[in-house]
Scaffold this motif. Structure first.
Motif, PDB file in Angstrom:
ATOM      1  N   THR A 165       0.828  -1.212   0.000  1.00 24.08           N
ATOM      2  CA  THR A 165       0.000   0.000   0.000  1.00 24.08           C
ATOM      3  C   THR A 165       0.862   1.262   0.000  1.00 24.08           C
ATOM      4  O   THR A 165       2.040   1.235   0.387  1.00 24.08           O
ATOM      5  CB  THR A 165      -0.882   0.044   1.265  1.00 24.08           C
ATOM      6  N   LEU A 166       0.201   2.354  -0.340  1.00 25.09           N
ATOM      7  CA  LEU A 166       0.892   3.645  -0.357  1.00 25.09           C
ATOM      8  C   LEU A 166       1.497   3.971   1.021  1.00 25.09           C
ATOM      9  O   LEU A 166       2.657   4.385   1.121  1.00 25.09           O
ATOM     10  CB  LEU A 166      -0.094   4.723  -0.803  1.00 25.09           C
ATOM     11  N   GLY A 167       0.698   3.779   2.091  1.00 25.23           N
ATOM     12  CA  GLY A 167       1.215   4.078   3.437  1.00 25.23           C
ATOM     13  C   GLY A 167       2.415   3.204   3.774  1.00 25.23           C
ATOM     14  O   GLY A 167       3.397   3.662   4.364  1.00 25.23           O
ATOM     15  N   GLY A 168       2.332   1.917   3.388  1.00 21.69           N
ATOM     16  CA  GLY A 168       3.450   0.997   3.628  1.00 21.69           C
ATOM     17  C   GLY A 168       4.684   1.414   2.844  1.00 21.69           C
ATOM     18  O   GLY A 168       5.807   1.359   3.361  1.00 21.69           O
ATOM     19  N   TRP A 169       4.496   1.850   1.596  1.00 21.23           N
ATOM     20  CA  TRP A 169       5.659   2.285   0.798  1.00 21.23           C
ATOM     21  C   TRP A 169       6.363   3.447   1.496  1.00 21.23           C
ATOM     22  O   TRP A 169       7.595   3.486   1.558  1.00 21.23           O
ATOM     23  CB  TRP A 169       5.218   2.743  -0.598  1.00 21.23           C
ATOM     24  N   ILE A 170       5.564   4.391   2.003  1.00 20.51           N
ATOM     25  CA  ILE A 170       6.169   5.570   2.649  1.00 20.51           C
ATOM     26  C   ILE A 170       6.866   5.147   3.948  1.00 20.51           C
ATOM     27  O   ILE A 170       8.007   5.530   4.213  1.00 20.51           O
ATOM     28  CB  ILE A 170       5.082   6.631   2.922  1.00 20.51           C
ATOM     29  N   ALA A 171       6.168   4.333   4.734  1.00 20.07           N
ATOM     30  CA  ALA A 171       6.704   3.960   6.054  1.00 20.07           C
ATOM     31  C   ALA A 171       7.939   3.076   5.957  1.00 20.07           C
ATOM     32  O   ALA A 171       8.668   2.918   6.941  1.00 20.07           O
ATOM     33  CB  ALA A 171       5.616   3.260   6.869  1.00 20.07           C
ATOM     34  N   THR A 172       8.180   2.472   4.777  1.00 18.82           N
ATOM     35  CA  THR A 172       9.369   1.609   4.637  1.00 18.82           C
ATOM     36  C   THR A 172      10.384   2.151   3.626  1.00 18.82           C
ATOM     37  O   THR A 172      11.331   1.451   3.287  1.00 18.82           O
ATOM     38  CB  THR A 172       8.961   0.197   4.171  1.00 18.82           C
ATOM     39  N   ARG A 173      10.154   3.318   3.080  1.00 18.55           N
ATOM     40  CA  ARG A 173      11.036   3.903   2.046  1.00 18.55           C
ATOM     41  C   ARG A 173      11.200   2.954   0.868  1.00 18.55           C
ATOM     42  O   ARG A 173      12.320   2.581   0.461  1.00 18.55           O
ATOM     43  CB  ARG A 173      12.429   4.216   2.614  1.00 18.55           C
ATOM     44  N   SER A 174      10.079   2.609   0.301  1.00 14.11           N
ATOM     45  CA  SER A 174      10.084   1.606  -0.751  1.00 14.11           C
ATOM     46  C   SER A 174      10.659   2.123  -2.072  1.00 14.11           C
ATOM     47  O   SER A 174      10.712   3.327  -2.326  1.00 14.11           O
ATOM     48  CB  SER A 174       8.635   1.171  -0.932  1.00 14.11           C
ATOM     49  N   SER A 175      11.059   1.176  -2.897  1.00 16.56           N
ATOM     50  CA  SER A 175      11.578   1.524  -4.211  1.00 16.56           C
ATOM     51  C   SER A 175      10.892   0.655  -5.261  1.00 16.56           C
ATOM     52  O   SER A 175      10.818  -0.562  -5.102  1.00 16.56           O
ATOM     53  CB  SER A 175      13.085   1.264  -4.211  1.00 16.56           C
ATOM     54  N   GLY A 176      10.382   1.276  -6.306  1.00 12.96           N
ATOM     55  CA  GLY A 176       9.713   0.527  -7.375  1.00 12.96           C
ATOM     56  C   GLY A 176      10.704   0.136  -8.452  1.00 12.96           C
ATOM     57  O   GLY A 176      11.783   0.711  -8.573  1.00 12.96           O
ATOM     58  N   LEU A 195      14.348   4.345 -11.563  1.00 12.44           N
ATOM     59  CA  LEU A 195      15.328   5.148 -12.312  1.00 12.44           C
ATOM     60  C   LEU A 195      14.617   6.295 -13.032  1.00 12.44           C
ATOM     61  O   LEU A 195      15.142   7.405 -13.118  1.00 12.44           O
ATOM     62  CB  LEU A 195      16.061   4.253 -13.318  1.00 12.44           C
ATOM     63  N   GLY A 196      13.415   6.015 -13.515  1.00 13.24           N
ATOM     64  CA  GLY A 196      12.668   7.060 -14.213  1.00 13.24           C
ATOM     65  C   GLY A 196      11.732   7.833 -13.296  1.00 13.24           C
ATOM     66  O   GLY A 196      11.701   9.070 -13.303  1.00 13.24           O
ATOM     67  N   TYR A 197      10.955   7.108 -12.492  1.00 15.02           N
ATOM     68  CA  TYR A 197       9.911   7.766 -11.695  1.00 15.02           C
ATOM     69  C   TYR A 197      10.417   8.242 -10.333  1.00 15.02           C
ATOM     70  O   TYR A 197       9.792   9.086  -9.702  1.00 15.02           O
ATOM     71  CB  TYR A 197       8.740   6.799 -11.482  1.00 15.02           C
ATOM     72  N   GLY A 198      11.510   7.655  -9.867  1.00 10.57           N
ATOM     73  CA  GLY A 198      12.026   8.007  -8.539  1.00 10.57           C
ATOM     74  C   GLY A 198      11.518   7.049  -7.479  1.00 10.57           C
ATOM     75  O   GLY A 198      10.503   6.369  -7.661  1.00 10.57           O
ATOM     76  N   ARG A 199      12.251   6.978  -6.388  1.00  7.57           N
ATOM     77  CA  ARG A 199      11.823   6.170  -5.241  1.00  7.57           C
ATOM     78  C   ARG A 199      10.652   6.870  -4.563  1.00  7.57           C
ATOM     79  O   ARG A 199      10.296   7.985  -4.908  1.00  7.57           O
ATOM     80  CB  ARG A 199      13.004   6.035  -4.251  1.00  7.57           C
ATOM     81  N   ILE A 200      10.083   6.230  -3.537  1.00  7.72           N
ATOM     82  CA  ILE A 200       8.907   6.823  -2.902  1.00  7.72           C
ATOM     83  C   ILE A 200       9.246   8.183  -2.269  1.00  7.72           C
ATOM     84  O   ILE A 200       8.385   9.070  -2.211  1.00  7.72           O
ATOM     85  CB  ILE A 200       8.256   5.854  -1.885  1.00  7.72           C
ATOM     86  N   GLU A 201      10.511   8.376  -1.872  1.00  4.90           N
ATOM     87  CA  GLU A 201      10.898   9.678  -1.302  1.00  4.90           C
ATOM     88  C   GLU A 201      10.608  10.821  -2.277  1.00  4.90           C
ATOM     89  O   GLU A 201      10.282  11.924  -1.874  1.00  4.90           O
ATOM     90  CB  GLU A 201      12.385   9.782  -1.013  1.00  4.90           C
TER      91      GLU A 201
END
Ligand code: FAD
Length: 530
Positions: free
Chosen positions: A190-201, A205-211
């Motif tokens: 989830t979006l909240g989980g991506w933020i809370a764990t500093r996720s990377s898709g 390289l193109g869109y950027g990490r969740i930060e």
């Protein structure tokens, strides 16, 4: 329905091609799967809830069980063997910030601990209740999953933080936008989980990490509501988004988040290139990353991973033909597969691809078109289903990841792989290990290593094997100058290694932040830091 003791939807499988099964037997020896516990038997052992009743909280055993563990190897051992450990005493599914505030007040009054829960895809023990006297309340954000607003002029989309990857993309794509954040766990995280764990898709390289994608939002903390406004940039002191990123449920519950979406790209294509060996492969991706070309992905496999990927693919005739063609051009046993993705405006994408392929060619790379890239793209969210198949054939699989400056990458990969290869020598077990560079940067790269080993019948022995593997590899990462996590976060499993990275002063600052927002220590104790 989602599997309770494995990965993904139980209507989906990933059968292993016969050639791949043979490949694994050759590498590790024949294996026997451990016996799984039955769901009814596990449910029958659930202790009664210790929480006082509340209309927002459900306490039935199955809901609690389905929110008790994530997706780490120890989580799998617990779920498959039925030795689950503590369950949350209740699970709440709030629909608004006010309900989250109410639940935090209730938890404080009840002396309960609170675990914010997104999609439960953590691989480092983030969402597991730890043993203790206090009751545990898990707050799932599953019902806070809507697109709240979309500012089309700015490309800013605000969502409930419990939105999963597919729901987020579907809601954005319907309006001509995309976030482009594709962790391999996309289907459930989830979006909240991506933020809370500093996720990377995968296309960071193109869109950027969740930060880079996280613009602002709302966090409900025991101290109050933290509102993070949306600015394209700001010099007004420290950026408070940074303390929410990677907070792992310790500071508060993220209820809403705005993200920086992009217009849907005109084109997107995934191309395959084979480089003659690991050194020339690395140098090629380093050169491409250093040139700053607008690509969306560069994913380079070691020779070991290339061989494994081709063996697991199961298309023997196609791969045989490819190998003969590559061999004629001098790319043989040490070959490394590189996937290059281009995404965006057609003219820019065409130029970027041409320049990237030119740099590959300078390093001996052979472009093989889009067949392998398309295949990778098609199965990128299916691959985790292979974990179920392997377990059911008696093999355990886990991954670990780090990042370091380019200069350290060659030695770091060698050290991680050799630590894993020898970690089970005491029980005379072989370990199959392979690596890719999954996210590259001008100044360094992430390293992503997969290891497969035979399972024993005894769950304790499986945990012992995993601890030996994980411990040896984590020590190699720290000694080799890598971060303990590039994308999975800290949770419980990486916590012992955090001090090496942050230092005592740094850890003290993180602890003080947690104490400021959560003075009674309600939130996710034992995760990230002690
Ligand atoms: C097969 C597989 C592949 C994966 N691939 C990737 C990958 O490519 N890239 C990557 O980055 N990660 C990957 N992961 C790891 C995992 O998916 C990420 O860490 C993901 O960001 C977790 O999101 P989640 O919603 O499932 O969070 P959870 O697992 O539910 O929670 C993780 C942590 O975040 C906290 N949290 C969750 N939601 C909130 C909230 N709303 N407010 C406050 N805290 C919250 C929890 O308390 C917990 O500490 C993978 C995992 C698996 C199993």
């Amino acid at each position: 329905m989602r599997r309770w003791n494995g990965w993904g939807d139980d209507t989906q499988d990933y059968p292993l091609p016969e050639g791949a099964a043979h490949f694994l037997e050759e590498a590790l020896g024949p294996a026997t799967p451990p016996v799984d516990a039955a769901l009814e038997d596990v449910l029958a052992t659930a202790p009664p809830s210790r929480l006082p009743p509340h209309p927002l909280i459900v306490t039935d055993a199955e809901t609690r069980l389905r929110h008790t563990r994530g997706q780490s190897f120890p989580d799998w051992v617990a779920l498959r063997s039925g030795r689950i450990g503590p369950l949350p005493d209740g699970v709440a599914f709030p629909t608004a910030g006010e309900e989250v505030r109410e639940l935090l007040r209730y938890a404080r009054d009840a002396g309960a601990r609170v675990i914010p829960y997104g999609g439960g895809t953590s691989v480092v023990g983030h969402i597991n209740p730890l043993p203790g006297d206090a009751p545990v309340l898990t707050i799932s954000l599953a019902r806070m999953n809507h697109l709240e607003s979309l500012d089309e002029a700015s490309g800013l989309a605000r969502f409930g933080a419990g939105v999963t990857g597919p729901d987020l993309e579907a809601q954005l794509r319907a309006r001509g936008f995309t976030l482009g954040h594709y962790p391999q766990s996309f289907e459930f995280s989830t979006l909240g989980g991506w933020i809370a764990t500093r996720s990377s898709g995968q296309q960071s390289l193109g869109y950027g990490r969740i930060e880079r994608l996280f613009s602002g939002g709302v966090v409900e903390t025991p101290t109050g509501t933290l509102v993070l406004p949306d600015f394209p940039a700001s010099a007004a002191g420290p950026d408070l988004r940074e303390i929410v990123l990677g907070s792992e449920g310790r500071l508060g519950v993220i209820t809403q988040a705005s993200v920086r979406a992009s217009r849907l790209p005109q084109v997107e294509a995934f191309h395959g290139v084979f480089l003659p060996d690991w050194e020339r492969g690395r140098e090629a991706v380093r050169a491409i990353a250093g040139a700053g070309l607008p690509l969306s992905m560069l994913r380079l496999s070691t020779p070991g991973e290339t061989i494994t990927t081709l063996a697991l693919a199961g298309h023997d005739r196609l791969i045989g033909a490819l190998e003969r063609m590559l061999a004629l051009r001098g790319v043989k046993d040490e070959k490394c597969m590189l996937i290059i993705a281009v995404t965006g405006w057609e003219k820019v994408a065409r130029t970027a691809l041409r320049e990237a392929l030119g740099l590959c060619k300078e390093h001996g790379g052979i472009h093989v078109g889009q067949t392998f890239g398309k295949q990778w793209h098609k199965s990128r969210f299916r691959t985790p289903y292979l974990r179920n198949t392997l377990w059911e054939r008696g093999y355990g699989v886990d991954t670990l990841e780090t990042a370091a400056p380019w200069e350290r990458i060659p030695a770091l990969v060698t050290a991680i792989e050799s630590a894993l290869h020898s970690a089970l020598a005491d029980v005379d077990e072989r370990v199959h290990v392979f690596t890719h560079l999954s996210h590259v940067y001008p100044h360094g790269s992430s390293v992503y290593t997969t290891y497969i080993f035979r399972l024993a019948a005894d769950p304790e022995e499986n945990l012992r094997r995993w601890r030996a593997l994980k411990g040896r590899a984590s020590e190699a990462i720290v000694a080799g100058g890598g971060t303990i996590s590039h994308q999975h976060g800290v949770g419980v499993d990486h916590a012992p290694y955090l001090a090496a990275e942050k230092g005592a002063l740094g850890l003290g600052a993180i602890r003080a932040l947690c104490a400021y927002f959560d003075p009674d220590g309600l939130l996710n104790p034992g995760k990230l830091i002690e």
